[in-house]
Design a protein around this motif. Structure first.
Motif, PDB file in Angstrom:
ATOM      1  N   GLY A 238      -7.649  16.163   0.096  1.00 17.09           N
ATOM      2  CA  GLY A 238      -6.668  15.412  -0.674  1.00 17.09           C
ATOM      3  C   GLY A 238      -5.875  14.428   0.157  1.00 17.09           C
ATOM      4  N   LEU A 239      -5.426  14.858   1.335  1.00  8.50           N
ATOM      5  CA  LEU A 239      -4.618  13.981   2.187  1.00  8.50           C
ATOM      6  C   LEU A 239      -5.394  12.743   2.644  1.00  8.50           C
ATOM      7  N   PRO A 240      -6.622  12.905   3.156  1.00  7.32           N
ATOM      8  CA  PRO A 240      -7.406  11.706   3.479  1.00  7.32           C
ATOM      9  C   PRO A 240      -7.657  10.833   2.244  1.00  7.32           C
ATOM     10  N   GLY A 241      -7.828  11.481   1.085  1.00  8.19           N
ATOM     11  CA  GLY A 241      -8.023  10.709  -0.132  1.00  8.19           C
ATOM     12  C   GLY A 241      -6.830   9.827  -0.445  1.00  8.19           C
ATOM     13  N   VAL A 242      -5.638  10.368  -0.280  1.00  4.85           N
ATOM     14  CA  VAL A 242      -4.415   9.587  -0.526  1.00  4.85           C
ATOM     15  C   VAL A 242      -4.340   8.410   0.443  1.00  4.85           C
ATOM     16  N   PHE A 243      -4.640   8.664   1.704  1.00  4.05           N
ATOM     17  CA  PHE A 243      -4.595   7.582   2.703  1.00  4.05           C
ATOM     18  C   PHE A 243      -5.613   6.493   2.372  1.00  4.05           C
ATOM     19  N   LEU A 244      -6.805   6.895   1.954  1.00  2.00           N
ATOM     20  CA  LEU A 244      -7.832   5.911   1.622  1.00  2.00           C
ATOM     21  C   LEU A 244      -7.427   5.078   0.402  1.00  2.00           C
ATOM     22  N   MET A 245      -6.879   5.741  -0.606  1.00  2.00           N
ATOM     23  CA  MET A 245      -6.427   4.999  -1.781  1.00  2.00           C
ATOM     24  C   MET A 245      -5.283   4.050  -1.425  1.00  2.00           C
ATOM     25  N   ALA A 246      -4.372   4.527  -0.571  1.00  2.00           N
ATOM     26  CA  ALA A 246      -3.270   3.668  -0.144  1.00  2.00           C
ATOM     27  C   ALA A 246      -3.796   2.468   0.640  1.00  2.00           C
ATOM     28  N   ALA A 247      -4.798   2.722   1.502  1.00  2.00           N
ATOM     29  CA  ALA A 247      -5.402   1.624   2.263  1.00  2.00           C
ATOM     30  C   ALA A 247      -6.081   0.635   1.324  1.00  2.00           C
ATOM     31  N   GLY A 248      -6.701   1.168   0.240  1.00  2.00           N
ATOM     32  CA  GLY A 248      -7.321   0.287  -0.738  1.00  2.00           C
ATOM     33  C   GLY A 248      -6.310  -0.596  -1.442  1.00  2.00           C
ATOM     34  N   VAL A 249      -5.148  -0.018  -1.783  1.00  2.00           N
ATOM     35  CA  VAL A 249      -4.091  -0.801  -2.443  1.00  2.00           C
ATOM     36  C   VAL A 249      -3.563  -1.891  -1.513  1.00  2.00           C
ATOM     37  N   VAL A 250      -3.311  -1.528  -0.243  1.00  2.00           N
ATOM     38  CA  VAL A 250      -2.809  -2.510   0.721  1.00  2.00           C
ATOM     39  C   VAL A 250      -3.827  -3.626   0.924  1.00  2.00           C
ATOM     40  N   THR A 251      -5.095  -3.239   1.040  1.00  2.00           N
ATOM     41  CA  THR A 251      -6.146  -4.250   1.208  1.00  2.00           C
ATOM     42  C   THR A 251      -6.233  -5.149  -0.017  1.00  2.00           C
ATOM     43  N   GLY A 252      -6.085  -4.556  -1.213  1.00  2.00           N
ATOM     44  CA  GLY A 252      -6.107  -5.351  -2.433  1.00  2.00           C
ATOM     45  C   GLY A 252      -4.955  -6.345  -2.488  1.00  2.00           C
ATOM     46  N   LEU A 253      -3.757  -5.923  -2.085  1.00  2.00           N
ATOM     47  CA  LEU A 253      -2.603  -6.825  -2.059  1.00  2.00           C
ATOM     48  C   LEU A 253      -2.837  -7.963  -1.069  1.00  2.00           C
ATOM     49  N   ALA A 254      -3.450  -7.604   0.087  1.00  2.00           N
ATOM     50  CA  ALA A 254      -3.746  -8.651   1.069  1.00  2.00           C
ATOM     51  C   ALA A 254      -4.751  -9.649   0.508  1.00  2.00           C
ATOM     52  N   ALA A 255      -5.756  -9.138  -0.242  1.00  2.00           N
ATOM     53  CA  ALA A 255      -6.752 -10.023  -0.849  1.00  2.00           C
ATOM     54  C   ALA A 255      -6.116 -10.942  -1.882  1.00  2.00           C
ATOM     55  N   LEU A 256      -5.191 -10.401  -2.683  1.00  2.00           N
ATOM     56  CA  LEU A 256      -4.493 -11.217  -3.682  1.00  2.00           C
ATOM     57  C   LEU A 256      -3.631 -12.292  -3.024  1.00  2.00           C
ATOM     58  N   PHE A 257      -2.964 -11.901  -1.920  1.00  2.00           N
ATOM     59  CA  PHE A 257      -2.126 -12.872  -1.210  1.00  2.00           C
ATOM     60  C   PHE A 257      -2.969 -14.019  -0.660  1.00  2.00           C
ATOM     61  N   MET A 258      -4.121 -13.656  -0.055  1.00  2.00           N
ATOM     62  CA  MET A 258      -4.993 -14.686   0.494  1.00  2.00           C
ATOM     63  C   MET A 258      -5.550 -15.590  -0.611  1.00  2.00           C
ATOM     64  N   ARG A 259      -5.826 -15.003  -1.783  1.00  2.00           N
ATOM     65  CA  ARG A 259      -6.446 -15.785  -2.850  1.00  2.00           C
ATOM     66  C   ARG A 259      -5.455 -16.737  -3.518  1.00  2.00           C
TER      67      ARG A 259
END
Length: 317
Positions: A238-259
């Motif tokens: 569960g803990l690694p899952g939370v970190f991975l999902m959080a990393a996905g959200v941060v990466t998504g925000l970075a992608a939106l900012f770049m776009r």
């Protein structure tokens, strides 16, 4: 004599697979040791699906000796299963695991029983002498001590223990090597004594080859994982899952900012977002399922303890 009571209330469990060449030496030496030290326990030889007539030869050699019982497996199952079969066939207080190849001698049996009578739950032998697998065995034992913090230095040798210890642990195939590790984690005490190792007199070694090394390492990892995370699967998944999902959200925000802010689209970032979130959700779901399985496991353990307690109360009556 020290430990005299233990000399009567024990069972020697001898797993044997295709050990016919050693049986003519094994049975007479066991009988001689029982006579010399006044041992009145029983010997349970478990023929683990041998194809060379081991069981029949053992019965022939032990004819007239009422201390010996020979049990049979229809097919080869392994040393762990042979140990469990022997243990389930006796109600003795102490169990001694003894190899049929006579690399340890029967005269060591009283020393193990004496040590158990001092109050230890498990007594293991620390091999003294030269043997072919010393290098591999030393590395394996060093890793085990480092990972599991067990108070003994040799996990794969002759051993004796209280029968209640084996009833309190669950051993999978080939996990007799980790019996001391699992039992110690459950709070049972362990000590060791030096015992001399002798060359195999006949037959072939059953635990050799590079495949055994790979299998042993994988089993070691499996036992470590089970002991460390089986009670808290959400920590492992569960803990690694939370970190991975959080990393996905941060990466998504970075992608939106770049776009939209920088006007730079970068499609691989989108793929990375999908990957991180998907794997994160799967890990978190695995943690939830693990928690449900752990709950069922705890309930079954509680039922087993209650059944044993009920059995003891019935005996008291």
């Amino acid at each position: 004599m020290a430990g005299k009571a233990a000399y009567h209330d024990f069972a020697l469990v001898v797993p044997a697979y295709n050990e016919a060449p050693n049986i003519p030496h094994l049975i007479p030496e066991l009988r001689a040791a029982f006579d010399e030290y006044g041992l009145t326990g029983e010997v349970i030889l478990v023929d683990d699906g041998s194809t060379d007539g081991t069981a029949a030869l053992a019965e022939s050699e032990g004819a007239g000796w009422d201390r010996l019982r020979v049990l049979r497996h229809r097919f080869n199952q392994g040393k762990t299963e042979a140990l469990i079969t022997g243990a389930e066939a006796t109600a003795r207080r102490y169990l001694v695991l003894f190899d049929a190849d006579l690399q340890h001698l029967p005269r060591e049996i009283p020393r193990f029983l004496d040590k158990l009578e001092e109050g230890w739950d498990i007594v293991t032998g620390r091999k003294i002498g030269q043997y072919d697998k010393r290098g591999v065995s030393s590395i394996y034992n060093a890793l085990s001590r480092r990972i599991f913090d067990v108070p003994v230095s040799d996990l794969n040798s002759m051993k004796a223990f209280r029968a209640e210890v084996l009833k309190s642990v669950r051993l999978r195939h080939d996990w007799h090597r980790f019996f001391v590790v699992i039992a110690h984690r459950k709070g049972f005490s362990a000590a060791e004594i030096d015992i001399e190792l002798h060359p195999r007199r006949a037959g072939e070694a059953k635990y050799s080859g590079k495949g055994r090394i790979v299998g042993g390492v994988l089993d070691l990892v499996a036992v470590w994982f089970q002991l460390r995370f089986s009670r808290k699967p959400m920590v492992a998944f569960g803990l690694p899952g939370v970190f991975l999902m959080a990393a996905g959200v941060v990466t998504g925000l970075a992608a939106l900012f770049m776009r939209f802010a920088l006007g730079q689209g970068f499609r691989p970032l989108l793929y990375l977002v999908v990957l991180l979130v998907t794997v994160g959700v799967l890990c978190f779901a695995a943690g939830l399922l693990g928690e449900m399985i752990a709950s069922v496991h705890d309930e079954l353990d509680a039922m087993r303890r209650e059944r044993r307690a009920s059995g003891r109360r019935e005996k008291d009556w």
